[in-house]
Design an enzyme around this catalytic site. Structure first.
Site, PDB file in Angstrom:
ATOM      1  N   ILE A 122      36.895  25.580  59.647  1.00 11.04           N
ATOM      2  CA  ILE A 122      36.470  24.467  58.681  1.00 11.04           C
ATOM      3  C   ILE A 122      37.487  23.937  57.917  1.00 11.04           C
ATOM      4  CG2 ILE A 122      34.445  23.724  57.083  1.00 11.04           C
ATOM      5  CD1 ILE A 122      32.875  25.881  57.604  1.00 11.04           C
ATOM      6  N   SER A 123      37.871  22.688  57.920  1.00 15.40           N
ATOM      7  CA  SER A 123      39.194  22.322  57.410  1.00 15.40           C
ATOM      8  C   SER A 123      38.781  22.435  55.818  1.00 15.40           C
ATOM      9  CB  SER A 123      39.619  20.915  57.619  1.00 15.40           C
ATOM     10  OG  SER A 123      39.425  20.845  58.926  1.00 15.40           O
TER      11      SER A 123
END
Ligand SMILES: C[S@@+](CC[C@H](N)C(=O)[O-])C[C@H]1O[C@@H](n2cnc3c(N)ncnc32)[C@H](O)[C@@H]1O
Length: 413
Positions: free
Chosen positions: A75-76
């Protein structure tokens, strides 16, 4: 919160705290993006067992790794997701394709474009899509279409898109993205140019694309048909690696590895930097990468290579090369606030490379340091990049040529 022992009030608090931070740091600037960060529960998209603090830290969450231990999905970081969302300037009802999934960012997008909007998120990894689907359903974003496939080809059934947001590092712009982008659409893409990855905000301009903004960033690399990793020359296992994103550089692994055993030459520039000016590095790095000469980037393990190499950046440090020598950008502390640029050279050509590095730092300092940065354009195959009107980098890929042009007209300070 269904199916979890996490305490709802603490996830709400953690989410509010993250949104406050993103606002305070100006990554979030619009009410719609702020509302999305306040609403979408990030912990529902993270891997099991992660703490609430980690799920809501302004940091990347690695969700899967390949056999070599490198991250293949994550998840950035929220600051980067916020930046991309703000750059996309999405309106209610917009049609958006996200390349590289996980679910959280797709939910943020869906929140911004509202019930009239269309969001398609595509990932090459079936497990990622399964996890994304579960998270989207639990978080209440059932309207998002999650597709298992190679994002290289976009997703034609949802086209045309007002925005395509690519959340995986790519060396090229595949034709499908341009074909599926609406005429006035925006393409947000982490594009790798000579080892430097910049998140570009691209729009059509005449027969090419023009970047309205560029921000240094890091993403996991593209897999599938668009996979084109840079060449890694491990000079001392994974401790010291020269990365070549340039098919034209003729260098010898053995000779560079041997150079590492030669005496390190240190040379220092009169050019200094204070820590408040952190973003200057982005410009200096790209400037060094833009030179028409063999170039690579250095990645080191700081602890295991301590005393041997000490590059300014341990992940992506600009490095000038010859077949058997290299010199990377270095920095040393002068006092509590000021650092001095310089270089460390290795091998028979260390002296020349060090002199060149210092000259380039001086030119950057005089002509480019305080400018808005180079013009970045992307020219699909079949179109013709214009004659440059200043120093430039031309990266030719399979589907497009990328041009980074530095204005020659800026006045020395
Ligand atoms: C940084 S993650 C995406 C993060 C996500 N957008 C989020 O919600 O934060 C990058 C993803 O790109 C995917 N990927 C890599 N190559 C791809 C390709 N050719 N097509 C689609 N997805 C790809 C990986 O499997 C990985 O899940």
């Amino acid at each position: 919160m269904a199916g979890s022992a996490l305490d709802t009030s603490s996830t709400d608090e953690a989410r509010a705290r993250l949104a406050d931070q993103l606002l305070a740091r100006r990554w979030v600037t619009s009410p719609a993006v702020e509302a999305a960060f306040r609403r979408v529960p990030r912990h529902l998209f993270a891997t099991h067992g992660i703490s609430i603090d980690a799920a809501y830290a302004d940091d990347v969450v690695i969700t899967s790794r390949g056999p070599d231990g490198r991250a293949t999905s994550s998840i950035s970081a929220p600051w980067l997701q916020a930046y991309m969302l703000e750059q996309a300037g999405l309106r209610p009802g917009a049609r958006v394709l996200e390349v590289g999934s996980g679910g959280y960012n797709a939910a943020l997008i869906a929140d911004v474009v509202g019930p009239e909007g269309t969001v398609v998120t595509i990932d090459i990894d079936a497990n990622v899509i399964e996890r994304a689907r579960t998270g989207l359903d639990r978080a209440g974003y059932q309207q998002v279409t999650a597709v298992h496939g190679d994002g290289e080809y976009g997703h034609q059934p949802g086209a045309p898109y007002d925005a395509i947001i690519v959340t995986v590092e790519t060396p090229d712009l595949p034709p499908a993205w341009l074909d599926q982008l609406a005429p006035a659409g925006v393409l947000i893409v982490p594009l790798r140019m000579r080892g430097m990855t910049r998140c570009l905000t691209l729009r059509r301009h005449e027969d090419h694309l023009l970047a309205a903004a560029a921000l240094q960033c890091g993403f996991v690399p593209m897999q599938g048909d668009g996979r084109s990793p840079a060449r890694r020359l491990a000079l001392r296992g994974d401790d010291v690696v020269v990365v070549l994103d340039d098919t034209t550089a003729e260098v010898s692994l053995d000779a560079l590895a041997a150079a590492l055993h030669t005496q390190r030459l240190e040379a220092w520039s009169p050019v200094t930097i204070t820590m408040e000016e952190g973003s200057s590095f982005e410009s200096l790095h790209l400037w060094l990468a833009s030179q028409p000469r063999p170039f690579g980037t250095l990645a080191v393990d700081r602890e295991r290579s301590a005393g041997l190499v000490d590059p300014q950046d341990r992940f992506v440090c600009p490095t000038l090369l010859t077949a058997d020598s290299f010199a990377y950008l270095a920095m040393r502390k002068l006092d509590d606030t000021t650092w001095q640029f310089g270089t460390h050279g290795f091998g028979p050509d260390a002296d020349t490379l060090a002199t060149d590095m210092l000259d380039l730092i001086t030119v950057w300092d005089h002509h480019h340091r305080h400018s808005p940065g180079p013009k970045i354009t992307v020219h699909p195959t079949g179109t013709h990049p214009p004659e440059p009107d200043g120093p430039q980098l031309l990266v030719t890929r399979r589907h497009a040529a990328i041009m980074v042009t530095w204005s020659a007209s800026e006045q020395p300070r």
